[in-house]
Enzyme design. Structure first.
Site, PDB file in Angstrom:
ATOM      1  N   ASN A   6      18.498   2.551  98.102  1.00 27.08           N
ATOM      2  CA  ASN A   6      18.743   2.018  96.764  1.00 27.08           C
ATOM      3  C   ASN A   6      19.467   3.118  95.982  1.00 27.08           C
ATOM      4  OD1 ASN A   6      18.713   0.964  94.233  1.00 27.08           O
ATOM      5  ND2 ASN A   6      16.497   1.085  93.926  1.00 27.08           N
ATOM      6  N   GLU A 152       5.992   0.618  95.652  1.00 26.40           N
ATOM      7  CA  GLU A 152       6.533   1.793  94.978  1.00 26.40           C
ATOM      8  C   GLU A 152       5.640   2.151  93.787  1.00 26.40           C
ATOM      9  OE1 GLU A 152      11.023   2.433  95.755  1.00 26.40           O
ATOM     10  OE2 GLU A 152      10.847   1.108  94.041  1.00 26.40           O
ATOM     11  N   GLY A 213      15.476   6.389  97.200  1.00 23.28           N
ATOM     12  CA  GLY A 213      16.315   6.590  96.021  1.00 23.28           C
ATOM     13  C   GLY A 213      17.103   7.883  96.144  1.00 23.28           C
ATOM     14  N   GLY A 214      16.605   8.925  95.492  1.00 22.72           N
ATOM     15  CA  GLY A 214      17.312  10.205  95.374  1.00 22.72           C
ATOM     16  C   GLY A 214      17.898  10.750  96.667  1.00 22.72           C
TER      17      GLY A 214
HETATM   18  P1  13P Z   1      13.141   8.041  94.650  1.00 21.81           P
HETATM   19  O1  13P Z   1      13.235   8.070  96.178  1.00 21.81           O
HETATM   20  O2  13P Z   1      14.250   8.769  93.989  1.00 21.81           O
HETATM   21  O3  13P Z   1      11.782   8.431  94.193  1.00 21.81           O
HETATM   22  O4  13P Z   1      13.346   6.507  94.236  1.00 21.81           O
HETATM   23  C1  13P Z   1      12.586   5.533  94.834  1.00 21.81           C
HETATM   24  C2  13P Z   1      13.051   4.208  94.383  1.00 21.81           C
HETATM   25  O5  13P Z   1      12.892   3.848  93.226  1.00 21.81           O
HETATM   26  C3  13P Z   1      13.723   3.353  95.370  1.00 21.81           C
HETATM   27  O6  13P Z   1      13.836   2.052  94.905  1.00 21.81           O
END
Ligand code: 13P
Length: 232
Positions: A6, A152, A213-214
């Protein structure tokens, strides 16, 4: 195992073209890579057996007066197979369970696989919130629908603060048994500060993959994570 990227509202044309080139070079056995860029970049991606495409949201109607929204039909036209629905960053902007259910229905009608995000807001807020979000979906769609949940914990997103294996296992087991009681056969991903070093914390908890995410913005580390998952 799923590795779902994402990218949120990040990246540009150059970044996506170069990351796809790198991802195309790696060989995976069991890891299904699903890339979810901002809508406008969907046409830059070519899907193959290992790499699928997804969107970060979908409209809660098929067409009509909905300025700024993108329909399931439009996503299909650009080869999306998956769609993230109900991300906490959208719920925090006022998205309700009712809207989320409508989005899930639109996605399913077009054969898109919804990845439905659920999770508690605060570290100690308990699990009621999660199961309310899960039940809202399960009670309103057919049990033969192919859906994926992504657990999440909102407090773990982008924070580096992660739950324990036991905590994640407890939530995943509960979501799965709730679904089973209602005759659904579902998969559950984990998302929230997953990286190439800590991912086994969550695979040990029974996660069927990760919503990332990151880490997806750092191509080398993202690839290291995918390879690590594939070698598990
Ligand atoms: P991070 O991996 O940056 O914590 O983000 C997770 C996320 O929100 C994926 O949808």
């Amino acid at each position: 195992m799923y590795a779902v990227a994402n990218y949120k509202m990040n990246g540009d044309k150059e970044f996506f073209l170069s990351q796809v080139q790198e991802l195309n070079k790696i060989d995976t056995k069991d890891t299904k890579i699903v890339l979810c860029p901002p809508f406008i970049y969907l046409p830059f991606f070519k899907v193959n057996e290992r790499i699928s495409l997804g969107a970060q949201d979908v409209a809660n109607a098929m067409k009509g007066r909905s300025t700024g929204q993108v329909s399931a039909t439009m996503l299909k036209e650009f080869d999306a197979e998956y769609v993230i629905i109900g991300h906490s960053e959208r719920r925090s902007n006022g998205e309700t369970n009712t809207q989320i259910v409508d989005k899930v229905k639109c996605a399913l009608e077009l054969g898109l696989i919804p990845i439905i995000c659920v999770g508690e807001l605060n570290k100690n807020s308990g699990n009621d919130e999660i199961f309310e979000q899960v039940d809202a979906v399960l009670k309103n769609i057919d049990h033969s629908s192919k859906i994926i949940f992504a657990y999440e914990p909102v407090w773990a997103i982008g924070s580096g603060d992660i739950p324990t294996t036991e905590e994640v296992k407890n939530v995943i087991d509960n979501i799965k048994s709730r679904a089973k009681e209602m005759n659904f056969d579902i998969e559950v991903l984990y998302g929230g500060s997953v990286d190439e070093k800590n991912f086994t914390t969550f695979s040990k908890a029974g996660a069927d993959g990760f919503l990332l995410g990151g880490i997806t913005l750092k191509t080398e580390r993202f690839i290291e994570l995918i390879k690590g998952m594939d070698n598990e």
